[in-house]
Design a protein around this motif. Structure first.
Motif, PDB file in Angstrom:
ATOM      1  N   LEU A   1       1.019  -1.178  -0.415  1.00 26.59           N
ATOM      2  CA  LEU A   1      -0.072  -0.061  -0.264  1.00 26.59           C
ATOM      3  C   LEU A   1       1.033   1.697   0.142  1.00 26.59           C
ATOM      4  O   LEU A   1       2.209   1.335   0.211  1.00 26.59           O
ATOM      5  CB  LEU A   1      -1.202   0.149   0.976  1.00 26.59           C
ATOM      6  N   GLY A   2       0.273   2.529  -0.343  1.00 26.58           N
ATOM      7  CA  GLY A   2       1.384   3.397  -0.132  1.00 26.58           C
ATOM      8  C   GLY A   2       1.107   3.965   1.423  1.00 26.58           C
ATOM      9  O   GLY A   2       0.239   3.627   2.018  1.00 26.58           O
ATOM     10  N   LEU A   3       2.311   4.948   1.374  1.00 29.90           N
ATOM     11  CA  LEU A   3       2.967   5.242   2.789  1.00 29.90           C
ATOM     12  C   LEU A   3       1.395   6.252   3.484  1.00 29.90           C
ATOM     13  O   LEU A   3       1.432   6.046   5.048  1.00 29.90           O
ATOM     14  CB  LEU A   3       3.967   5.707   3.001  1.00 29.90           C
TER      15      LEU A   3
ATOM     16  N   VAL B   1       9.089   4.992   9.862  1.00 26.27           N
ATOM     17  CA  VAL B   1       9.431   5.169   8.324  1.00 26.27           C
ATOM     18  C   VAL B   1      11.033   5.376   8.101  1.00 26.27           C
ATOM     19  O   VAL B   1      11.562   6.026   8.173  1.00 26.27           O
ATOM     20  CB  VAL B   1       8.747   6.139   7.650  1.00 26.27           C
ATOM     21  N   HIS B   2      11.741   4.454   6.850  1.00 23.30           N
ATOM     22  CA  HIS B   2      12.760   4.104   6.790  1.00 23.30           C
ATOM     23  C   HIS B   2      12.881   3.801   4.972  1.00 23.30           C
ATOM     24  O   HIS B   2      11.767   2.956   4.877  1.00 23.30           O
ATOM     25  CB  HIS B   2      13.712   3.837   7.263  1.00 23.30           C
ATOM     26  N   ASP B   3      13.825   3.888   4.670  1.00 20.47           N
ATOM     27  CA  ASP B   3      13.673   3.965   2.988  1.00 20.47           C
ATOM     28  C   ASP B   3      14.621   2.316   2.985  1.00 20.47           C
ATOM     29  O   ASP B   3      16.052   2.340   3.736  1.00 20.47           O
ATOM     30  CB  ASP B   3      14.720   5.049   2.524  1.00 20.47           C
ATOM     31  N   VAL B   4      14.432   1.511   1.847  1.00 20.84           N
ATOM     32  CA  VAL B   4      14.939   0.665   2.120  1.00 20.84           C
ATOM     33  C   VAL B   4      15.651   0.050   0.727  1.00 20.84           C
ATOM     34  O   VAL B   4      15.844  -0.727   0.490  1.00 20.84           O
ATOM     35  CB  VAL B   4      13.986  -0.267   2.241  1.00 20.84           C
ATOM     36  N   SER B   5      15.540   1.226  -0.379  1.00 18.98           N
ATOM     37  CA  SER B   5      16.154   1.104  -1.174  1.00 18.98           C
ATOM     38  C   SER B   5      17.338   0.840  -0.960  1.00 18.98           C
ATOM     39  O   SER B   5      17.944   0.509  -2.190  1.00 18.98           O
ATOM     40  CB  SER B   5      15.987   1.860  -2.136  1.00 18.98           C
ATOM     41  N   GLY B   6      18.695   0.912  -0.414  1.00 21.35           N
ATOM     42  CA  GLY B   6      19.445   1.241  -0.135  1.00 21.35           C
ATOM     43  C   GLY B   6      20.322   2.678  -0.143  1.00 21.35           C
ATOM     44  O   GLY B   6      21.488   2.580  -0.552  1.00 21.35           O
ATOM     45  N   ARG B   7      19.598   3.453  -0.830  1.00 23.72           N
ATOM     46  CA  ARG B   7      19.949   4.850  -1.008  1.00 23.72           C
ATOM     47  C   ARG B   7      19.709   5.769  -0.028  1.00 23.72           C
ATOM     48  O   ARG B   7      20.273   6.736  -0.188  1.00 23.72           O
ATOM     49  CB  ARG B   7      19.334   5.665  -2.423  1.00 23.72           C
TER      50      ARG B   7
ATOM     51  N   PRO C   1       4.258  11.722   1.612  1.00 25.48           N
ATOM     52  CA  PRO C   1       4.091   9.844   2.262  1.00 25.48           C
ATOM     53  C   PRO C   1       3.173   9.931   0.896  1.00 25.48           C
ATOM     54  O   PRO C   1       3.237   8.328   0.139  1.00 25.48           O
ATOM     55  CB  PRO C   1       2.896  10.162   3.471  1.00 25.48           C
ATOM     56  N   SER C   2       2.613  10.469  -0.682  1.00 24.70           N
ATOM     57  CA  SER C   2       1.992  10.084  -1.059  1.00 24.70           C
ATOM     58  C   SER C   2       2.301   9.535  -2.503  1.00 24.70           C
ATOM     59  O   SER C   2       2.425   8.632  -3.236  1.00 24.70           O
ATOM     60  CB  SER C   2       0.262  11.171  -1.517  1.00 24.70           C
ATOM     61  N   ARG C   3       3.447   9.665  -2.392  1.00 24.69           N
ATOM     62  CA  ARG C   3       4.803   9.407  -3.335  1.00 24.69           C
ATOM     63  C   ARG C   3       5.593   7.695  -3.152  1.00 24.69           C
ATOM     64  O   ARG C   3       6.658   7.181  -3.503  1.00 24.69           O
ATOM     65  CB  ARG C   3       5.875  10.378  -3.168  1.00 24.69           C
ATOM     66  N   TRP C   4       5.321   7.276  -2.199  1.00 22.28           N
ATOM     67  CA  TRP C   4       6.167   6.379  -1.781  1.00 22.28           C
ATOM     68  C   TRP C   4       5.507   4.978  -1.428  1.00 22.28           C
ATOM     69  O   TRP C   4       4.244   5.118  -0.488  1.00 22.28           O
ATOM     70  CB  TRP C   4       6.534   6.335  -0.043  1.00 22.28           C
ATOM     71  N   GLN C   5       5.830   3.793  -1.110  1.00 20.68           N
ATOM     72  CA  GLN C   5       4.966   2.405  -1.020  1.00 20.68           C
ATOM     73  C   GLN C   5       5.947   1.641  -0.426  1.00 20.68           C
ATOM     74  O   GLN C   5       6.977   1.748  -0.019  1.00 20.68           O
ATOM     75  CB  GLN C   5       4.799   2.049  -2.456  1.00 20.68           C
ATOM     76  N   VAL C   6       5.000   0.702   0.920  1.00 18.18           N
ATOM     77  CA  VAL C   6       5.648   0.152   1.912  1.00 18.18           C
ATOM     78  C   VAL C   6       5.931  -1.138   1.401  1.00 18.18           C
ATOM     79  O   VAL C   6       5.186  -2.250   0.315  1.00 18.18           O
ATOM     80  CB  VAL C   6       4.346  -0.135   2.914  1.00 18.18           C
TER      81      VAL C   6
ATOM     82  N   GLY D   1       8.926   0.010   6.227  1.00 15.60           N
ATOM     83  CA  GLY D   1      10.045   0.128   5.282  1.00 15.60           C
ATOM     84  C   GLY D   1       9.551   0.818   3.604  1.00 15.60           C
ATOM     85  O   GLY D   1       8.687  -0.121   3.674  1.00 15.60           O
ATOM     86  N   VAL D   2       9.651   2.014   3.043  1.00 17.18           N
ATOM     87  CA  VAL D   2       9.466   2.108   1.915  1.00 17.18           C
ATOM     88  C   VAL D   2       9.849   2.259   1.099  1.00 17.18           C
ATOM     89  O   VAL D   2      11.129   2.175   1.181  1.00 17.18           O
ATOM     90  CB  VAL D   2       8.555   3.564   1.995  1.00 17.18           C
ATOM     91  N   VAL D   3       9.805   1.750  -0.383  1.00 17.11           N
ATOM     92  CA  VAL D   3      10.630   3.029  -1.737  1.00 17.11           C
ATOM     93  C   VAL D   3       9.509   3.896  -2.435  1.00 17.11           C
ATOM     94  O   VAL D   3       8.334   3.673  -2.133  1.00 17.11           O
ATOM     95  CB  VAL D   3      10.824   1.327  -2.750  1.00 17.11           C
ATOM     96  N   ARG D   4      10.227   4.445  -3.098  1.00 16.67           N
ATOM     97  CA  ARG D   4       9.162   4.980  -3.702  1.00 16.67           C
ATOM     98  C   ARG D   4       8.139   4.687  -5.024  1.00 16.67           C
ATOM     99  O   ARG D   4       8.543   3.681  -5.365  1.00 16.67           O
ATOM    100  CB  ARG D   4      10.389   6.261  -5.062  1.00 16.67           C
ATOM    101  N   ARG D   5       7.312   5.778  -4.957  1.00 13.90           N
ATOM    102  CA  ARG D   5       6.152   4.769  -6.376  1.00 13.90           C
ATOM    103  C   ARG D   5       6.875   4.322  -7.392  1.00 13.90           C
ATOM    104  O   ARG D   5       7.292   5.038  -8.040  1.00 13.90           O
ATOM    105  CB  ARG D   5       4.960   5.680  -5.975  1.00 13.90           C
TER     106      ARG D   5
END
Length: 120
Positions: free
Chosen positions: A48-50, A65-71, A78-83, A103-107
């Motif tokens: 789902l979206g953040l 909340v944290h970015d799990v992409s490694g970047r 919040p509307s630009r990220w997905q769980v 943990g989120v990444v960009r949509r």
């Protein structure tokens, strides 16, 4: 002066929209007595979206909340990220001491393979 008033009015409308949305989508909780002993559980946020995380969790819930992409990017809108990950898993009882970690990444991005296999 007019611009400041317009910005203030816009912010007020945004806060009102968030309040209405969170009131409509508030998860079912135990007895409904309003005390701190009522049971609250973690919804399933994977995929789902953040923004849904913020609207479904009670305001008393601690959230990390944290970015799990490694970047190691900052999560600002919040509307630009997905769980991709959540801990504790869906259905777990929440109390005051529990911190929900998301943990989120960009949509539009896919969850990294190491994260997909380690989903919790």
């Amino acid at each position: 002066m007019r611009r400041a008033a317009a910005v203030g009015a816009g912010a007020l409308l945004a806060l009102a929209a968030v309040a209405v949305t969170s009131a409509e989508e508030r998860p079912e909780t135990g007895t409904g007595t309003g005390d701190d002993t009522e049971k609250r559980t973690v919804p399933d946020f994977l995929g789902l979206g953040l923004w849904r995380v913020f609207t479904r969790l009670d305001r008393r819930t601690r959230l990390d909340v944290h970015d799990v992409s490694g970047r190691d990017r900052r999560v600002l809108w919040p509307s630009r990220w997905q769980v991709c990950t959540q801990y504790p898993e869906a259905g777990t009882d929440l109390d005051r001491r529990t911190t929900v970690m998301i943990g989120v990444v960009r949509r539009g991005e896919t969850c990294p393979p190491r994260v997909r296999t380690a989903r919790r």
